[in-house]
Design a protein around this motif. Structure first.
Motif, short mmCIF file in Angstrom:
data_model
loop_
_atom_site.label_atom_id
_atom_site.label_comp_id
_atom_site.label_asym_id
_atom_site.label_seq_id
_atom_site.Cartn_x
_atom_site.Cartn_y
_atom_site.Cartn_z
N TYR A 82 0.83 -1.21 0.00
CA TYR A 82 0.00 0.00 0.00
C TYR A 82 0.86 1.25 0.00
CZ TYR A 82 -3.84 -3.03 1.58
OH TYR A 82 -4.78 -4.00 1.68
N ARG A 83 0.37 2.30 -0.64
CA ARG A 83 1.02 3.61 -0.61
C ARG A 83 0.09 4.60 0.08
NH1 ARG A 83 5.03 5.23 -4.16
NH2 ARG A 83 4.93 7.05 -2.81
N GLU A 84 0.07 4.54 1.42
CA GLU A 84 -0.80 5.42 2.19
C GLU A 84 -0.51 6.90 1.92
OE1 GLU A 84 -0.12 3.70 6.14
OE2 GLU A 84 -2.29 3.36 6.17
N ASP A 85 0.74 7.23 1.68
CA ASP A 85 1.09 8.62 1.40
C ASP A 85 0.37 9.13 0.15
OD1 ASP A 85 2.73 6.78 -0.07
OD2 ASP A 85 4.16 8.38 -0.51
N LEU A 86 0.24 8.27 -0.86
CA LEU A 86 -0.45 8.68 -2.08
C LEU A 86 -1.96 8.73 -1.91
CD1 LEU A 86 1.74 6.90 -4.79
CD2 LEU A 86 1.84 9.26 -3.97
N VAL A 87 -2.50 7.88 -1.03
CA VAL A 87 -3.93 7.96 -0.71
C VAL A 87 -4.20 9.32 -0.07
CG1 VAL A 87 -5.81 7.03 0.69
CG2 VAL A 87 -4.24 5.47 -0.47
N GLY A 88 -3.36 9.70 0.88
CA GLY A 88 -3.50 11.00 1.54
C GLY A 88 -3.37 12.16 0.56
N ALA A 89 -2.43 12.06 -0.37
CA ALA A 89 -2.24 13.11 -1.37
C ALA A 89 -3.49 13.24 -2.26
CB ALA A 89 -1.02 12.81 -2.23
N ALA A 90 -4.07 12.11 -2.61
CA ALA A 90 -5.29 12.13 -3.44
C ALA A 90 -6.44 12.79 -2.69
CB ALA A 90 -5.66 10.72 -3.86
N ILE A 91 -6.61 12.44 -1.43
CA ILE A 91 -7.70 13.01 -0.63
C ILE A 91 -7.49 14.52 -0.47
CG2 ILE A 91 -8.76 13.06 1.67
CD1 ILE A 91 -8.19 10.00 1.77
N LYS A 92 -6.27 14.92 -0.22
CA LYS A 92 -5.96 16.35 -0.08
C LYS A 92 -6.29 17.10 -1.38
CE LYS A 92 -2.30 19.43 1.45
NZ LYS A 92 -0.93 19.53 1.94
N ASN A 93 -5.93 16.52 -2.50
CA ASN A 93 -6.22 17.14 -3.80
C ASN A 93 -7.72 17.22 -4.05
OD1 ASN A 93 -5.67 18.30 -6.31
ND2 ASN A 93 -5.61 16.32 -7.31
N LEU A 94 -8.44 16.14 -3.73
CA LEU A 94 -9.90 16.12 -3.92
C LEU A 94 -10.58 17.17 -3.05
CD1 LEU A 94 -10.32 12.26 -4.01
CD2 LEU A 94 -10.95 13.80 -5.88
N GLU A 95 -10.10 17.33 -1.82
CA GLU A 95 -10.65 18.37 -0.93
C GLU A 95 -10.39 19.76 -1.50
OE1 GLU A 95 -10.83 17.52 3.66
OE2 GLU A 95 -8.82 17.15 2.90
N ALA A 96 -9.17 19.98 -1.97
CA ALA A 96 -8.80 21.29 -2.52
C ALA A 96 -9.65 21.65 -3.74
CB ALA A 96 -7.32 21.32 -2.89
N ARG A 97 -10.03 20.65 -4.53
CA ARG A 97 -10.86 20.87 -5.71
C ARG A 97 -12.35 20.91 -5.38
NH1 ARG A 97 -8.74 16.09 -8.66
NH2 ARG A 97 -10.87 15.99 -9.41
N GLY A 98 -12.70 20.64 -4.12
CA GLY A 98 -14.11 20.68 -3.71
C GLY A 98 -14.91 19.45 -4.13
N VAL A 99 -14.24 18.35 -4.44
CA VAL A 99 -14.92 17.14 -4.86
C VAL A 99 -15.56 16.42 -3.68
CG1 VAL A 99 -14.61 14.86 -5.93
CG2 VAL A 99 -13.42 16.85 -6.86
N VAL A 100 -14.84 16.37 -2.56
CA VAL A 100 -15.32 15.65 -1.37
C VAL A 100 -14.66 16.25 -0.14
CG1 VAL A 100 -13.52 13.86 -1.35
CG2 VAL A 100 -15.80 13.30 -0.51
N ARG A 101 -15.37 16.14 0.98
CA ARG A 101 -14.79 16.56 2.25
C ARG A 101 -14.22 15.33 2.95
NH1 ARG A 101 -19.42 19.20 5.52
NH2 ARG A 101 -20.21 17.13 5.08
N ARG A 102 -13.15 15.48 3.69
CA ARG A 102 -12.50 14.36 4.37
C ARG A 102 -13.49 13.63 5.27
NH1 ARG A 102 -11.43 10.36 6.02
NH2 ARG A 102 -9.59 9.59 7.08
N GLU A 103 -14.33 14.36 5.96
CA GLU A 103 -15.27 13.73 6.90
C GLU A 103 -16.36 12.91 6.19
OE1 GLU A 103 -16.31 18.18 6.69
OE2 GLU A 103 -14.49 16.99 6.90
N ASP A 104 -16.49 13.05 4.88
CA ASP A 104 -17.46 12.26 4.13
C ASP A 104 -16.90 10.94 3.63
OD1 ASP A 104 -19.38 14.22 4.48
OD2 ASP A 104 -18.86 15.25 2.62
N LEU A 105 -15.62 10.71 3.92
CA LEU A 105 -15.00 9.45 3.50
C LEU A 105 -14.95 8.51 4.69
CD1 LEU A 105 -12.02 10.82 1.42
CD2 LEU A 105 -14.17 9.91 0.57
#
Length: 105
Positions: A82-105
């Motif tokens: 697993y690449r947890e660092d890349l999962v975190g990077a993806a979530i951060k990017n999605l939040e920045a673009r307004g696609v999803v909030r962290r608390e909704d995952l």
């Protein structure tokens, strides 16, 4: 109609097979997935996106999965798989673009 599983018959639930999707014209997406409540009272999706063995493509694939409607992401502290660092990077990017909030995952 029951399906024959590895250990016998079990009732059909989500997801539909690709053949059913094509023949019935019914398209089910991850965003239409059902949820289950754990014994601890936590709601979680029945279908979760797995991130094992995605390697350097993990971030792009997680972004695609979340954009498609997945709200559960499976990862583990096993750097070999697993690449947890890349999962975190993806979530951060999605939040920045307004696609999803962290608390909704």
């Amino acid at each position: 109609t029951p399906l024959l599983g590895q250990y016998g018959y079990y009732p059909r639930k989500f997801p539909m097979s690709r053949a059913e999707t094509l023949t019935t014209g019914t398209k089910r997406t991850a965003s239409s997935q059902s949820w289950v409540r754990t014994h601890e009272g936590i709601d979680m999706p029945k279908m979760i996106y797995g991130t094992a063995w995605k390697k350097e493509r993990t971030d792009a694939l997680v972004e695609q999965a979340v954009t498609a409607g997945f709200r559960g992401i499976d990862t583990a502290c096993q750097p070999r798989h697993y690449r947890e660092d890349l999962v975190g990077a993806a979530i951060k990017n999605l939040e920045a673009r307004g696609v999803v909030r962290r608390e909704d995952l």
